[in-house]
Design a protein around this motif. Structure first.
Motif, PDB file in Angstrom:
ATOM      1  N   TYR A   1       9.753  69.133  -8.948  1.00  0.00           N
ATOM      2  CA  TYR A   1      10.796  68.098  -9.000  1.00  0.00           C
ATOM      3  C   TYR A   1      12.172  68.701  -8.714  1.00  0.00           C
ATOM      4  O   TYR A   1      13.009  68.054  -8.074  1.00  0.00           O
ATOM      5  CB  TYR A   1      10.786  67.394 -10.354  1.00  0.00           C
ATOM      6  N   ALA A   2      12.418  69.921  -9.194  1.00  0.00           N
ATOM      7  CA  ALA A   2      13.714  70.547  -8.922  1.00  0.00           C
ATOM      8  C   ALA A   2      13.901  70.744  -7.422  1.00  0.00           C
ATOM      9  O   ALA A   2      14.957  70.425  -6.861  1.00  0.00           O
ATOM     10  CB  ALA A   2      13.817  71.873  -9.665  1.00  0.00           C
TER      11      ALA A   2
ATOM     12  N   TRP B   1      14.677  67.487  -5.548  1.00  0.00           N
ATOM     13  CA  TRP B   1      16.018  66.934  -5.686  1.00  0.00           C
ATOM     14  C   TRP B   1      17.101  67.860  -5.193  1.00  0.00           C
ATOM     15  O   TRP B   1      18.182  67.384  -4.828  1.00  0.00           O
ATOM     16  CB  TRP B   1      16.250  66.444  -7.115  1.00  0.00           C
TER      17      TRP B   1
ATOM     18  N   ARG C   1      19.942  66.463  -2.819  1.00  0.00           N
ATOM     19  CA  ARG C   1      21.302  66.479  -3.346  1.00  0.00           C
ATOM     20  C   ARG C   1      21.727  67.928  -3.589  1.00  0.00           C
ATOM     21  O   ARG C   1      21.744  68.404  -4.726  1.00  0.00           O
ATOM     22  CB  ARG C   1      21.314  65.714  -4.655  1.00  0.00           C
TER      23      ARG C   1
ATOM     24  N   ALA D   1      24.102  69.327  -6.370  1.00  0.00           N
ATOM     25  CA  ALA D   1      23.679  69.454  -7.768  1.00  0.00           C
ATOM     26  C   ALA D   1      22.750  70.659  -7.974  1.00  0.00           C
ATOM     27  O   ALA D   1      22.069  70.748  -8.994  1.00  0.00           O
ATOM     28  CB  ALA D   1      22.983  68.174  -8.220  1.00  0.00           C
TER      29      ALA D   1
ATOM     30  N   ILE E   1      23.235  72.621 -11.483  1.00  0.00           N
ATOM     31  CA  ILE E   1      22.751  71.972 -12.705  1.00  0.00           C
ATOM     32  C   ILE E   1      21.237  71.809 -12.652  1.00  0.00           C
ATOM     33  O   ILE E   1      20.533  71.965 -13.659  1.00  0.00           O
ATOM     34  CB  ILE E   1      23.478  70.619 -12.935  1.00  0.00           C
ATOM     35  N   LEU E   2      20.693  71.566 -11.434  1.00  0.00           N
ATOM     36  CA  LEU E   2      19.233  71.419 -11.324  1.00  0.00           C
ATOM     37  C   LEU E   2      18.516  72.729 -11.613  1.00  0.00           C
ATOM     38  O   LEU E   2      17.501  72.755 -12.300  1.00  0.00           O
ATOM     39  CB  LEU E   2      18.863  70.902  -9.932  1.00  0.00           C
TER      40      LEU E   2
ATOM     41  N   THR F   1      18.674  73.321 -15.400  1.00  0.00           N
ATOM     42  CA  THR F   1      17.723  72.461 -16.133  1.00  0.00           C
ATOM     43  C   THR F   1      16.299  72.912 -15.876  1.00  0.00           C
ATOM     44  O   THR F   1      15.467  72.944 -16.788  1.00  0.00           O
ATOM     45  CB  THR F   1      17.887  71.005 -15.684  1.00  0.00           C
TER      46      THR F   1
ATOM     47  N   ALA G   1      12.867  65.227 -15.855  1.00  0.00           N
ATOM     48  CA  ALA G   1      14.276  65.396 -16.207  1.00  0.00           C
ATOM     49  C   ALA G   1      15.054  65.921 -15.010  1.00  0.00           C
ATOM     50  O   ALA G   1      16.185  65.483 -14.738  1.00  0.00           O
ATOM     51  CB  ALA G   1      14.406  66.345 -17.398  1.00  0.00           C
ATOM     52  N   CYS G   2      14.455  66.865 -14.267  1.00  0.00           N
ATOM     53  CA  CYS G   2      15.114  67.380 -13.056  1.00  0.00           C
ATOM     54  C   CYS G   2      15.329  66.236 -12.068  1.00  0.00           C
ATOM     55  O   CYS G   2      16.384  66.136 -11.429  1.00  0.00           O
ATOM     56  CB  CYS G   2      14.273  68.464 -12.394  1.00  0.00           C
ATOM     57  N   GLU G   3      14.320  65.375 -11.937  1.00  0.00           N
ATOM     58  CA  GLU G   3      14.446  64.260 -11.004  1.00  0.00           C
ATOM     59  C   GLU G   3      15.599  63.349 -11.421  1.00  0.00           C
ATOM     60  O   GLU G   3      16.429  62.938 -10.607  1.00  0.00           O
ATOM     61  CB  GLU G   3      13.142  63.460 -10.968  1.00  0.00           C
TER      62      GLU G   3
ATOM     63  N   ILE H   1      18.210  64.102 -13.255  1.00  0.00           N
ATOM     64  CA  ILE H   1      19.494  64.764 -13.052  1.00  0.00           C
ATOM     65  C   ILE H   1      19.853  64.755 -11.566  1.00  0.00           C
ATOM     66  O   ILE H   1      21.027  64.621 -11.204  1.00  0.00           O
ATOM     67  CB  ILE H   1      19.458  66.194 -13.628  1.00  0.00           C
ATOM     68  N   GLY H   2      18.848  64.863 -10.710  1.00  0.00           N
ATOM     69  CA  GLY H   2      19.109  64.764  -9.285  1.00  0.00           C
ATOM     70  C   GLY H   2      19.693  63.402  -8.919  1.00  0.00           C
ATOM     71  O   GLY H   2      20.609  63.288  -8.107  1.00  0.00           O
ATOM     72  N   ARG H   3      19.171  62.342  -9.564  1.00  0.00           N
ATOM     73  CA  ARG H   3      19.698  61.000  -9.300  1.00  0.00           C
ATOM     74  C   ARG H   3      21.096  60.820  -9.870  1.00  0.00           C
ATOM     75  O   ARG H   3      21.955  60.217  -9.251  1.00  0.00           O
ATOM     76  CB  ARG H   3      18.772  59.952  -9.942  1.00  0.00           C
ATOM     77  N   LYS H   4      21.309  61.297 -11.102  1.00  0.00           N
ATOM     78  CA  LYS H   4      22.578  61.083 -11.807  1.00  0.00           C
ATOM     79  C   LYS H   4      23.043  62.390 -12.439  1.00  0.00           C
ATOM     80  O   LYS H   4      22.873  62.601 -13.642  1.00  0.00           O
ATOM     81  CB  LYS H   4      22.374  60.054 -12.919  1.00  0.00           C
ATOM     82  N   PRO H   5      23.628  63.290 -11.654  1.00  0.00           N
ATOM     83  CA  PRO H   5      24.021  64.597 -12.208  1.00  0.00           C
ATOM     84  C   PRO H   5      25.040  64.473 -13.332  1.00  0.00           C
ATOM     85  O   PRO H   5      25.113  65.343 -14.194  1.00  0.00           O
ATOM     86  CB  PRO H   5      24.637  65.322 -11.004  1.00  0.00           C
TER      87      PRO H   5
ATOM     88  N   ALA I   1      23.830  64.791 -17.006  1.00  0.00           N
ATOM     89  CA  ALA I   1      22.982  65.963 -17.246  1.00  0.00           C
ATOM     90  C   ALA I   1      22.838  66.292 -18.725  1.00  0.00           C
ATOM     91  O   ALA I   1      21.755  66.651 -19.185  1.00  0.00           O
ATOM     92  CB  ALA I   1      23.534  67.165 -16.493  1.00  0.00           C
TER      93      ALA I   1
END
Lengths: 323, 82
Positions: free
Chosen positions: A279-280, A283, A287, A290, A293-294, A297, B39-41, B43-47, B50
């Motif tokens: 998933y990281a 995304w 994006r 980000a 932060i990705l 996380t 959760a990563c997904e 955060i990717g949508r809405k950083p 976070a």
């Protein structure tokens, strides 16, 4: 009454069957997945059949290598005729078969996943075929690492001299060594495949973020290997720790228990770590701003996911070293 | 191999500890990975969310960790108490 030589050749045949029987599962599933997605891709754009076929065959060849390792170990087991010095050679043959066969399952499945998504990616964005191919090759190749751990343990079990090891509890140490690496390798193989599948899809969608995606993929893949490394570590401990001769049942079963603990314990977290990184990667490709932060996380999530495999490692170390 | 009663119990307790912890680690590993992946997904949508997402991820993972901790407790009981 059966003699030592009979036990050894019978166990070698059993080990060969275990190696190639289990070892053939993963590669076949992975290659089938790649071929399925290649067909799906061609239904969108049949004129790209040359590129897709080439890509599918390269990906399948990498997935096949796990099964080829298993075939090599099986043939070695079938045709080697060791000196019947100790009956432990028979147990080592079964351990080698289990280690190689079980570890090839995850790697075979895993390596097929990026191959499939690369076929689809090439059709979607033919101008970026080279970038997609590069990410696929990195991902598929790293997926083979767990199978290579399994092969190393299988070779150690086949070629080390066990004549100084006591038969009791040595049999359990050798069987446990095979199970620890073999079982633990299943999770990271599949997990790495899931990660690289999403990374390949991401690179195909957004080639301009390929550098970031590749970097996060490599971090994810390397952390994802950790549970296979725990299993490998326990196997090495079991093979090389000097054992006291002891005919008690508990001394044998504690070594077998250590192998089962770190082996099974590596499967779940191995898959889970791969899902986090998948998933990281997905995304980061969409994006890239980000990425920081990705990645953070992802690493926090991976650390927590890792915890149960660390419990399993602790229980295994307690069983090998303390008891 | 001569097997006495207490030795038999100790042996199976060791084997049981390995199996309990090994199999018990499978589920939480997959489950926690899925939680962190989603959760990563998110955060990717809405950083910008976070902090909230990381907190929710950790709470969810802590709950799915629980069965792994039960396995650890049972394994340690088998090792040290039985």
């Amino acid at each position: 009454m059966l003699n030592t030589a009979t036990y050894i050749s019978a166990s070698s045949f059993l080990g060969a069957a275990l190696a190639i029987g289990f070892g053939a599962i993963g590669a076949a599933v992975g290659e089938g997945y790649a071929a399925g997605l290649a067909n799906q891709a061609l239904s969108f754009r049949p004129e790209k059949s040359g590129d897709v076929l080439k890509n599918m065959l390269v990906g399948q060849a990498i997935a096949e290598s796990a099964a080829i390792f298993a075939l090599v170990v099986a043939i070695l087991l079938l045709f080697s005729t060791p000196q019947p010095k100790t009956v432990l050679i028979a147990w080592a043959a079964i351990g080698a078969g289990l280690s190689m066969g079980l570890s090839a399952i995850g790697s075979g499945v895993g390596a097929g996943l990026p191959a499939g998504s690369a076929c689809v990616g090439i059709v979607r964005q033919p101008q970026n075929a080279n970038k997609v191919l590069t990410t696929m090759l990195i991902g598929s190749a790293v997926c083979q690492t767990p199978a290579i751990f399994g092969m190393v343990i299988a070779f150690l079990l086949l070629f080390l001299d066990f004549s100084n090891m006591p038969v009791y509890p040595g049999w359990a140490a050798l069987l446990g060594a095979g199970l620890a690496t073999g079982l633990a390798a299943g999770g990271p193989g599949v997990g790495n495949g899931l990660t690289s599948r999403e990374a390949v899809t991401g690179v195909a969608r957004n080639p301009e973020t390929g550098t970031e995606t590749n970097r996060v993929m490599l971090i994810g893949l390397s952390v994802g290997q950790s549970t296979a490394i725990y299993g490998f570590l326990i196997s090495l401990l079991l093979v090389f720790t000097g054992l006291e001769k002891s005919t008690s049942l508990s001394d044998s079963f504690r070594l077998l228990g250590a192998g089962l603990s770190s082996g099974f314990g590596g499967i779940g977290p191995g898959v889970g770590l791969g899902v986090v990184a998948a998933y990281a990667c997905k995304w980061v490709a969409r994006r890239p701003e980000a990425t920081g932060i990705l990645t953070r996380t992802m690493l926090v999530g991976m650390a927590v996911t890792e915890s149960t495999s660390i419990y399993a490692l602790i229980v295994a170390l307690l069983l090998v070293i303390v008891f | 191999m001569n097997i006495a009663g207490p030795d038999f119990i100790k042996g199976l307790a060791f084997l049981g500890a390995g199996i309990a912890m090994g199999l018990g680690a499978i589920g939480p590993g997959v489950g926690e990975g899925f939680a962190a992946g989603k959760a990563c997904e998110a955060i990717g949508r809405k950083p910008e969310e976070a902090g909230l997402l990381t907190r929710t991820m950790l709470v969810g993972q802590a709950v799915s960790e629980s069965t792994g901790i039960y396995s650890l407790v049972v394994a340690l009981l088998l090792l040290f108490v039985v």
